[in-house]
Design an enzyme around this catalytic site. Structure first.
Site, PDB file in Angstrom:
ATOM      1  CE  LYS A  14     -64.259  33.363  23.190  1.00  0.00           C
ATOM      2  NZ  LYS A  14     -63.164  33.722  22.493  1.00  0.00           N
ATOM      3  CB  SER A  15     -65.436  39.899  20.359  1.00  0.00           C
ATOM      4  OG  SER A  15     -65.239  38.706  19.378  1.00  0.00           O
TER       5      SER A  15
ATOM      6  NE  ARG B  73     -62.808  44.367  20.886  1.00  0.00           N
ATOM      7  CZ  ARG B  73     -61.940  43.371  19.989  1.00  0.00           C
ATOM      8  NH1 ARG B  73     -62.688  41.630  21.145  1.00  0.00           N
ATOM      9  NH2 ARG B  73     -60.982  42.528  19.787  1.00  0.00           N
TER      10      ARG B  73
ATOM     11  N   GLY C 207     -56.432  33.658  23.764  1.00  0.00           N
ATOM     12  CA  GLY C 207     -55.940  34.565  23.434  1.00  0.00           C
ATOM     13  C   GLY C 207     -56.201  36.167  23.545  1.00  0.00           C
TER      14      GLY C 207
ATOM     15  CB  SER D   6     -55.021  39.675  13.465  1.00  0.00           C
ATOM     16  OG  SER D   6     -55.332  39.839  14.863  1.00  0.00           O
TER      17      SER D   6
ATOM     18  CD  GLN E  93     -57.052  37.832  19.487  1.00  0.00           C
ATOM     19  OE1 GLN E  93     -55.845  36.996  19.113  1.00  0.00           O
ATOM     20  NE2 GLN E  93     -57.566  36.419  19.555  1.00  0.00           N
TER      21      GLN E  93
ATOM     22  CG  ASP F 179     -63.548  32.411  15.944  1.00  0.00           C
ATOM     23  OD1 ASP F 179     -62.847  32.391  16.633  1.00  0.00           O
ATOM     24  OD2 ASP F 179     -64.299  33.862  17.265  1.00  0.00           O
TER      25      ASP F 179
ATOM     26  NE  ARG G 113     -64.738  30.084  18.503  1.00  0.00           N
ATOM     27  CZ  ARG G 113     -66.044  30.614  19.191  1.00  0.00           C
ATOM     28  NH1 ARG G 113     -66.818  29.490  18.440  1.00  0.00           N
ATOM     29  NH2 ARG G 113     -65.702  32.079  18.993  1.00  0.00           N
TER      30      ARG G 113
END
Length: 428
Positions: free
Chosen positions: A21-22, A26, A91, A164, A166, A313, A386
């Site tokens: 997902k990350s 991106r 997020g 973080s 993010q 996570d 999750r």
């Protein structure tokens, strides 16, 4: 959704774990920094990452999609859209887009679902406002919907108080639009997918040897377009690694898994607890990729207090492992869990108690007594994917009913399909 106790062992190879997902987020957002075609195979087709594609489409990008193959052609100029940019439950999408849009001429509104619109955004909006960004929202731009009026940004030297990825990525994206060289540092290393991908794209950025300090120059030309194969998500794979460990006489091999060092800390925790778990690197490209072999194991209690940003996570699923271990386990220094899709500290403790597990919460973590007699129960996911997936795995041992399982689709659309293929009986 009701999951019944699984009566048979599992012995299988899983190659269809959800794409990372990350990296998918991106890939989509960074494509806006390029010129020409960006291609990704194995893009994650989950609600969160599909929302990100829709956002960049509304900013002017052309998108072609065939199954999990995605091609993105960025616009010559970012458009000021005539609609709200919907981040759904993500997020990551919202925080990265705040950083990206802060320095672009135009007016933009970012919003999400009822859960995302109550998650903290000041960690992004505050430092950006200090360098000239105009960001408006509830609670002093801490809560979405957020309105962004793109401005010329000043160079910055920013030291982040939290680890973080993010925050880091949002500041990198804003630095590309600043009027001079910017620096960013963090107290401990967060996920480094942005740095790895931007390095491959020839971004004007330098990273210190320890990864904690970045120097970012303003963009003078478009970045190199991407052509990548996205590996499978280790956070998604973790649920099935856990399943192999807790189910008697079972073994699962997980293929094509991202093995970035900042993403496998939870697997290392399982190894320290006594799990029979091996990770083998098969490929080193812009990211490290490999396979994970896991077998039924008896676990021992553990104290986890370091590298929390690397397992944030997986913390809910780790709590399930703690409940099945011999002895007491605790997780601390994890206050960030309070502001995820749910308050994961409170929710995990509440639901574990419903399943017969002795558990208590701290301000920054929880303590769990392993070896309690499990009982079938109905638990609440609070819209957190999750939480839902973690208790679905526990349900293989004791049977569980989950009140809101649709949230799983935000990150792992074929989770239920894989669970069923393992032999699990599931009622909706």
């Amino acid at each position: 959704m009701k999951i019944y106790k699984l009566q048979t062992p599992v012995n299988t190879i899983l190659e269809n774990i959800a794409a990372d997902k990350s990296i998918s987020h991106r890939f989509a957002i960074f494509s806006l920094l390029t010129q020409g075609e960006n291609k990704a195979r194995n893009y994650l087709l989950a609600q969160d990452t599909l929302n990100t594609l829709e956002i960049i489409k509304n900013l002017g990008a052309k998108i072609e999609q065939k199954d999990s193959c995605v091609k993105i052609i960025p616009p010559k100029e970012i458009l000021s859209p005539n609609c709200i940019l919907d981040c759904g439950n993500s997020g990551t999408a919202m925080r990265l887009m705040i950083g990206f849009l802060a320095g672009i001429s135009g007016f933009f509104v970012l919003s999400g679902d009822k859960f995302l619109n109550n998650r903290p955004m000041r960690r992004i909006s505050k430092p950006l406002t200090q360098i000239g960004a105009r960001i408006y929202g509830r609670n002093e731009a801490n809560l979405a919907p957020l309105c962004i009026e793109g401005q010329n940004l000043k160079a910055f030297n920013y030291k982040s108080e939290i680890s973080s990825a993010q925050v880091k990525t949002a500041m990198i994206l804003s630095a590309f639009r600043a009027d001079n060289i910017c620096t960013f540092s963090e107290i401990s290393l967060s996920r480094n997918h942005s740095e790895n991908m931007l390095k491959a794209m020839k971004a004007p950025m330098r990273v210190s040897n320890d990864g904690l300090n970045l120097e970012i120059s303003p963009l003078k030309k478009p970045l190199k377009a991407q052509n990548i194969i996205i590996p499978n998500d280790p956070s998604s794979a973790f649920y099935f690694a856990l399943a192999a460990i807790i189910l008697p006489k079972s073994q699962i091999i997980l293929k094509n898994i991202l093995l970035n060092p900042t993403r496998i800390e939870a697997y290392k925790i399982l190894q320290k607890m006594g799990a029979k778990l091996e990770m083998t690197i098969t490929q080193n490209d812009f990211e490290t990729i490999g396979e994970i072999r896991v077998e039924s194991s008896k676990l021992n209690g553990i104290e986890v207090k370091d590298n929390i940003a690397w397992l944030i996570d997986e913390a809910p699923a780790l709590a399930i492992a703690f409940a099945l271990a011999k002895g007491k386990s605790n997780l601390v220094n994890a206050k960030e869990l309070r502001v995820k899709e749910s308050d994961r500290i409170a929710v995990m403790v509440e639901n574990l108690k419903l399943c017969g597990v002795e558990a208590k919460e701290f301000d920054d973590g929880f303590e769990i007594e392993g070896g309690c007699e499990l009982k079938s129960s109905k638990i609440k996911s609070y819209g957190d994917h999750r939480i839902a997936m973690s208790f679905a795995i526990l349900g293989l041992l004791c049977g569980i009913e989950i009140d809101d399982s649709d949230c799983i689709k935000t990150s792992f659309p074929n989770f239920i399909e894989i669970l069923s293929n393992l032999g699990a009986r599931i009622d909706y």
